[in-house]
Design a protein around this motif. Sequence first.
Motif, PDB file in Angstrom:
ATOM      1  N   MET A   1      16.301 -27.917 -42.745  1.00 48.51           N
ATOM      2  CA  MET A   1      15.031 -27.385 -42.261  1.00 48.51           C
ATOM      3  C   MET A   1      13.920 -28.163 -42.942  1.00 48.51           C
ATOM      4  O   MET A   1      13.984 -28.452 -44.127  1.00 48.51           O
ATOM      5  N   ARG A   2      12.921 -28.471 -42.199  1.00 48.99           N
ATOM      6  CA  ARG A   2      11.780 -29.187 -42.753  1.00 48.99           C
ATOM      7  C   ARG A   2      11.038 -28.319 -43.751  1.00 48.99           C
ATOM      8  O   ARG A   2      11.194 -27.108 -43.764  1.00 48.99           O
ATOM      9  N   THR A   3      10.244 -28.944 -44.576  1.00 47.50           N
ATOM     10  CA  THR A   3       9.464 -28.205 -45.555  1.00 47.50           C
ATOM     11  C   THR A   3       8.583 -27.182 -44.847  1.00 47.50           C
ATOM     12  O   THR A   3       7.939 -27.485 -43.850  1.00 47.50           O
TER      13      THR A   3
ATOM     14  N   ASP B   1      12.758 -26.510 -35.761  1.00 41.94           N
ATOM     15  CA  ASP B   1      14.087 -26.554 -36.367  1.00 41.94           C
ATOM     16  C   ASP B   1      14.820 -25.243 -36.171  1.00 41.94           C
ATOM     17  O   ASP B   1      14.198 -24.188 -36.007  1.00 41.94           O
ATOM     18  N   VAL B   2      16.132 -25.335 -36.228  1.00 42.91           N
ATOM     19  CA  VAL B   2      16.998 -24.158 -36.266  1.00 42.91           C
ATOM     20  C   VAL B   2      18.007 -24.401 -37.374  1.00 42.91           C
ATOM     21  O   VAL B   2      18.575 -25.493 -37.476  1.00 42.91           O
ATOM     22  N   VAL B   3      18.234 -23.385 -38.193  1.00 41.37           N
ATOM     23  CA  VAL B   3      19.205 -23.512 -39.278  1.00 41.37           C
ATOM     24  C   VAL B   3      19.986 -22.214 -39.389  1.00 41.37           C
ATOM     25  O   VAL B   3      19.438 -21.125 -39.208  1.00 41.37           O
ATOM     26  N   ALA B   4      21.266 -22.352 -39.672  1.00 38.02           N
ATOM     27  CA  ALA B   4      22.092 -21.174 -39.926  1.00 38.02           C
ATOM     28  C   ALA B   4      21.640 -20.540 -41.239  1.00 38.02           C
ATOM     29  O   ALA B   4      21.361 -21.244 -42.222  1.00 38.02           O
TER      30      ALA B   4
ATOM     31  N   LEU C   1      14.365 -14.803 -36.239  1.00 43.34           N
ATOM     32  CA  LEU C   1      15.677 -14.542 -36.820  1.00 43.34           C
ATOM     33  C   LEU C   1      16.530 -13.960 -35.708  1.00 43.34           C
ATOM     34  O   LEU C   1      16.153 -12.965 -35.086  1.00 43.34           O
ATOM     35  N   TYR C   2      17.664 -14.602 -35.438  1.00 42.08           N
ATOM     36  CA  TYR C   2      18.518 -14.084 -34.378  1.00 42.08           C
ATOM     37  C   TYR C   2      19.989 -14.186 -34.755  1.00 42.08           C
ATOM     38  O   TYR C   2      20.373 -14.930 -35.652  1.00 42.08           O
ATOM     39  N   HIS C   3      20.789 -13.397 -34.063  1.00 36.37           N
ATOM     40  CA  HIS C   3      22.228 -13.345 -34.283  1.00 36.37           C
ATOM     41  C   HIS C   3      22.934 -13.806 -33.020  1.00 36.37           C
ATOM     42  O   HIS C   3      22.615 -13.341 -31.926  1.00 36.37           O
TER      43      HIS C   3
ATOM     44  N   ALA D   1      20.044  -8.270 -45.933  1.00 39.63           N
ATOM     45  CA  ALA D   1      20.475  -6.875 -45.850  1.00 39.63           C
ATOM     46  C   ALA D   1      21.614  -6.658 -44.846  1.00 39.63           C
ATOM     47  O   ALA D   1      22.177  -5.568 -44.792  1.00 39.63           O
ATOM     48  N   GLN D   2      21.959  -7.694 -44.090  1.00 41.80           N
ATOM     49  CA  GLN D   2      23.011  -7.563 -43.081  1.00 41.80           C
ATOM     50  C   GLN D   2      24.391  -7.708 -43.723  1.00 41.80           C
ATOM     51  O   GLN D   2      24.549  -8.388 -44.736  1.00 41.80           O
ATOM     52  N   PRO D   3      25.410  -7.103 -43.119  1.00 39.53           N
ATOM     53  CA  PRO D   3      26.781  -7.290 -43.619  1.00 39.53           C
ATOM     54  C   PRO D   3      27.195  -8.767 -43.513  1.00 39.53           C
ATOM     55  O   PRO D   3      26.662  -9.512 -42.691  1.00 39.53           O
ATOM     56  N   GLN D   4      28.153  -9.165 -44.320  1.00 43.46           N
ATOM     57  CA  GLN D   4      28.596 -10.559 -44.367  1.00 43.46           C
ATOM     58  C   GLN D   4      29.016 -11.077 -42.994  1.00 43.46           C
ATOM     59  O   GLN D   4      28.672 -12.197 -42.628  1.00 43.46           O
ATOM     60  N   ASP D   5      29.726 -10.284 -42.216  1.00 44.87           N
ATOM     61  CA  ASP D   5      30.181 -10.768 -40.908  1.00 44.87           C
ATOM     62  C   ASP D   5      29.006 -11.022 -39.961  1.00 44.87           C
ATOM     63  O   ASP D   5      29.065 -11.913 -39.120  1.00 44.87           O
ATOM     64  N   VAL D   6      27.932 -10.260 -40.104  1.00 41.41           N
ATOM     65  CA  VAL D   6      26.730 -10.492 -39.294  1.00 41.41           C
ATOM     66  C   VAL D   6      25.993 -11.726 -39.815  1.00 41.41           C
ATOM     67  O   VAL D   6      25.534 -12.560 -39.033  1.00 41.41           O
ATOM     68  N   GLN D   7      25.913 -11.878 -41.130  1.00 40.75           N
ATOM     69  CA  GLN D   7      25.230 -13.032 -41.720  1.00 40.75           C
ATOM     70  C   GLN D   7      25.827 -14.350 -41.229  1.00 40.75           C
ATOM     71  O   GLN D   7      25.110 -15.336 -41.061  1.00 40.75           O
ATOM     72  N   GLU D   8      27.112 -14.365 -40.950  1.00 36.11           N
ATOM     73  CA  GLU D   8      27.771 -15.591 -40.488  1.00 36.11           C
ATOM     74  C   GLU D   8      27.246 -16.046 -39.131  1.00 36.11           C
ATOM     75  O   GLU D   8      27.366 -17.216 -38.788  1.00 36.11           O
ATOM     76  N   GLY D   9      26.643 -15.161 -38.357  1.00 36.43           N
ATOM     77  CA  GLY D   9      26.109 -15.512 -37.051  1.00 36.43           C
ATOM     78  C   GLY D   9      24.599 -15.532 -36.988  1.00 36.43           C
ATOM     79  O   GLY D   9      24.031 -15.583 -35.896  1.00 36.43           O
ATOM     80  N   LEU D  10      23.927 -15.482 -38.154  1.00 36.86           N
ATOM     81  CA  LEU D  10      22.464 -15.468 -38.170  1.00 36.86           C
ATOM     82  C   LEU D  10      21.886 -16.875 -38.199  1.00 36.86           C
ATOM     83  O   LEU D  10      22.399 -17.760 -38.890  1.00 36.86           O
TER      84      LEU D  10
END
Length: 67
Positions: A1-3, A57-60, A12-14, A41-50
């Motif tokens: 992601m750029r500065t 730019d788009v970054v996981a 922010l999307y899933h 604040a999201q569960p780990q399994d949700v964070q993997e798709g955020l």
Amino acid sequence: MRTTHDEVSVRLYHLSDGPEGGAAETLLYGPLHRALEIAAAQPQDVQEGLFIATDNDVVAYLDLIGD
């Protein structure tokens, strides 16, 4: 992601099926600092798709935080 800074407007999307595709559910249009709070604040399994998108730019989420 750029500065960028913590007040920049982001989306922010899933992705329900991860990076390969699926339905995108927007969790927030707002400042980066708030997107990071919501993502953390999201569960780990949700964070993997955020993902966080700026104007150019788009970054996981997990890549952004280095997890």
